[in-house]
Design a protein around this motif. Structure first.
Motif, PDB file in Angstrom:
ATOM      1  N   TRP A  81       0.818  -1.213   0.000  1.00 16.08           N
ATOM      2  CA  TRP A  81       0.000   0.000   0.000  1.00 16.08           C
ATOM      3  C   TRP A  81       0.849   1.258   0.000  1.00 16.08           C
ATOM      4  CZ3 TRP A  81       0.372   3.419   4.100  1.00 16.08           C
ATOM      5  CH2 TRP A  81       1.039   2.959   5.216  1.00 16.08           C
ATOM      6  N   ARG A  82       2.183   1.153   0.271  1.00 14.50           N
ATOM      7  CA  ARG A  82       3.053   2.324   0.271  1.00 14.50           C
ATOM      8  C   ARG A  82       3.782   2.477  -1.054  1.00 14.50           C
ATOM      9  NH1 ARG A  82       6.781   1.684   5.362  1.00 14.50           N
ATOM     10  NH2 ARG A  82       7.498   3.714   4.636  1.00 14.50           N
ATOM     11  N   GLU A 108       4.322   5.969  -2.898  1.00 15.38           N
ATOM     12  CA  GLU A 108       3.928   7.033  -1.997  1.00 15.38           C
ATOM     13  C   GLU A 108       5.164   7.654  -1.343  1.00 15.38           C
ATOM     14  OE1 GLU A 108       0.920   8.092  -1.681  1.00 15.38           O
ATOM     15  OE2 GLU A 108      -0.107   6.518  -2.809  1.00 15.38           O
ATOM     16  N   LYS A 127      -7.491   7.348  -5.225  1.00 17.39           N
ATOM     17  CA  LYS A 127      -7.520   5.977  -4.743  1.00 17.39           C
ATOM     18  C   LYS A 127      -8.758   5.764  -3.889  1.00 17.39           C
ATOM     19  CE  LYS A 127      -4.217   2.524  -3.224  1.00 17.39           C
ATOM     20  NZ  LYS A 127      -2.844   2.297  -2.741  1.00 17.39           N
ATOM     21  N   PRO A 144     -11.368   2.952  -1.590  1.00 17.64           N
ATOM     22  CA  PRO A 144     -11.169   1.788  -0.713  1.00 17.64           C
ATOM     23  C   PRO A 144     -11.101   0.471  -1.465  1.00 17.64           C
ATOM     24  CG  PRO A 144     -12.764   3.298   0.249  1.00 17.64           C
ATOM     25  CD  PRO A 144     -12.464   3.829  -1.128  1.00 17.64           C
ATOM     26  N   GLN A 145     -11.870   0.338  -2.554  1.00 20.01           N
ATOM     27  CA  GLN A 145     -11.821  -0.923  -3.286  1.00 20.01           C
ATOM     28  C   GLN A 145     -10.498  -1.123  -4.009  1.00 20.01           C
ATOM     29  OE1 GLN A 145     -14.082   1.407  -3.632  1.00 20.01           O
ATOM     30  NE2 GLN A 145     -14.334   2.102  -5.740  1.00 20.01           N
ATOM     31  N   ASP A 146      -9.734  -0.035  -4.201  1.00 19.07           N
ATOM     32  CA  ASP A 146      -8.436  -0.191  -4.858  1.00 19.07           C
ATOM     33  C   ASP A 146      -7.452  -0.935  -3.986  1.00 19.07           C
ATOM     34  OD1 ASP A 146      -9.493   1.201  -6.974  1.00 19.07           O
ATOM     35  OD2 ASP A 146      -8.721   3.142  -6.301  1.00 19.07           O
ATOM     36  N   TYR A 147      -7.641  -0.863  -2.663  1.00 22.24           N
ATOM     37  CA  TYR A 147      -6.711  -1.559  -1.785  1.00 22.24           C
ATOM     38  C   TYR A 147      -6.837  -3.070  -1.915  1.00 22.24           C
ATOM     39  CZ  TYR A 147      -5.925   2.938   0.467  1.00 22.24           C
ATOM     40  OH  TYR A 147      -5.605   4.244   0.700  1.00 22.24           O
ATOM     41  N   LYS A 160      -7.096  -4.661  -4.662  1.00 20.51           N
ATOM     42  CA  LYS A 160      -6.310  -5.113  -5.803  1.00 20.51           C
ATOM     43  C   LYS A 160      -4.879  -5.443  -5.406  1.00 20.51           C
ATOM     44  CE  LYS A 160      -9.020  -2.258  -8.982  1.00 20.51           C
ATOM     45  NZ  LYS A 160      -8.980  -1.156  -9.975  1.00 20.51           N
ATOM     46  N   GLU A 161      -4.389  -4.840  -4.339  1.00 19.69           N
ATOM     47  CA  GLU A 161      -3.017  -5.088  -3.913  1.00 19.69           C
ATOM     48  C   GLU A 161      -2.898  -6.320  -3.027  1.00 19.69           C
ATOM     49  OE1 GLU A 161      -1.674  -1.581  -2.017  1.00 19.69           O
ATOM     50  OE2 GLU A 161      -1.944  -0.310  -3.791  1.00 19.69           O
TER      51      GLU A 161
END
Length: 262
Positions: A18-19, A22, A55, A57-60, A62-63
């Protein structure tokens, strides 16, 4: 395994998860001062960043790693139910005819097979009611003890969970205490380095000021020398050695001396 004392250090662009991509933020929460005004400003910046972020919440999700494939071979009932849910079909209604004591329809009142099926259904319902009575008797006889044993089992599990919670909180407090000690130790070291850096910068500035003053003084002395060429090239360091015009010798200390003629 060592307990974490700070954020994982990674170069910009090399972080994963998630980083990824960033900006990395590292802070020493126990020694970095933060007033209420600064905290409010930080919260405002965070909310503004959240509003402008693309970004969701649903994008997280995918990771996150993909779920393992389901292997439903040898389970035809689960496979059929999975296919039904996957296709979006509604669940079939439960057949409640076996739980009713229906007589044969009017057009089959003279059919012996129909009456036999109704009689078999009545026997099944009677046996089911008999099993219910047996279960009620067993529950009255052994139910309280069974529930007491179940409650004791739950109490043991609850106590074990409470002990785990206490140990986890103790471990968290130990990590935070260790973080605080390490950061406080680093604070004194950082303050020492910062003071040394400030002293070194101030000393360098004093040296630069002294060098400029010395260059100005040497330039004024050079202009006072007899026969000094005003257009002569200046020494880049403000110090010039050699024999000048008129037999004058200028040393490194800016003093001029007469040379003996042989």
């Amino acid at each position: 395994m060592a307990q974490p004392l700070a954020l994982d250090v990674a170069a910009h662009g090399e972080a994963t998860g998630w980083r990824k991509g960033e900006h990395l933020i590292d802070a020493l929460a126990y020694i970095d001062p933060l007033s209420q005004e600064e905290k409010a400003a930080v919260d405002a910046l965070i909310m503004e960043e959240l509003k402008s972020s693309t970004k969701r919440p649903q994008d997280y999700l995918k990771e996150m790693p993909a779920l393992p494939d389901f292997n439903l071979e040898g389970h035809p009932v689960l496979k059929a139910e999975y296919e039904r849910v996957k296709a979006g079909q509604p669940m079939a209604q439960l057949d409640t005819t076996r739980y009713r004591l229906d007589e044969p329809p009017l057009n089959r009142r003279n059919d012996v097979a129909a009456w036999k099926a109704a009689l078999d259904n009545a026997h099944s319902q009677l046996e089911h009611q008999y099993n219910r009575l047996l279960n009620l008797e067993l529950l009255l006889q052994f139910g309280p003890k069974a529930w007491q044993a179940h409650i004791r089992h739950l109490e043991v599990g609850h106590k074990r969970l409470e002990e785990t919670l206490v140990e986890t909180r103790r471990a968290v407090e130990a990590v935070n205490r260790e973080r605080k000690v390490v950061q406080l130790q680093a604070q004194s070291e950082m303050a020492d380095y910062e003071s040394r850096w400030a002293a070194t910068v101030a000393k360098n500035r004093e040296i630069e000021a002294a060098c400029r003053e010395l260059e100005t003084h040497l330039a004024s002395l050079r202009q006072q020398l007899p026969g000094q060429d005003a257009g002569a090239e200046k020494d880049p360091f403000g110090v010039r050695e050699g024999v000048g015009e008129g037999g004058n010798h200028t040393g490194a200390n800016g003093q001029a001396s007469e040379m003996d003629e042989s």
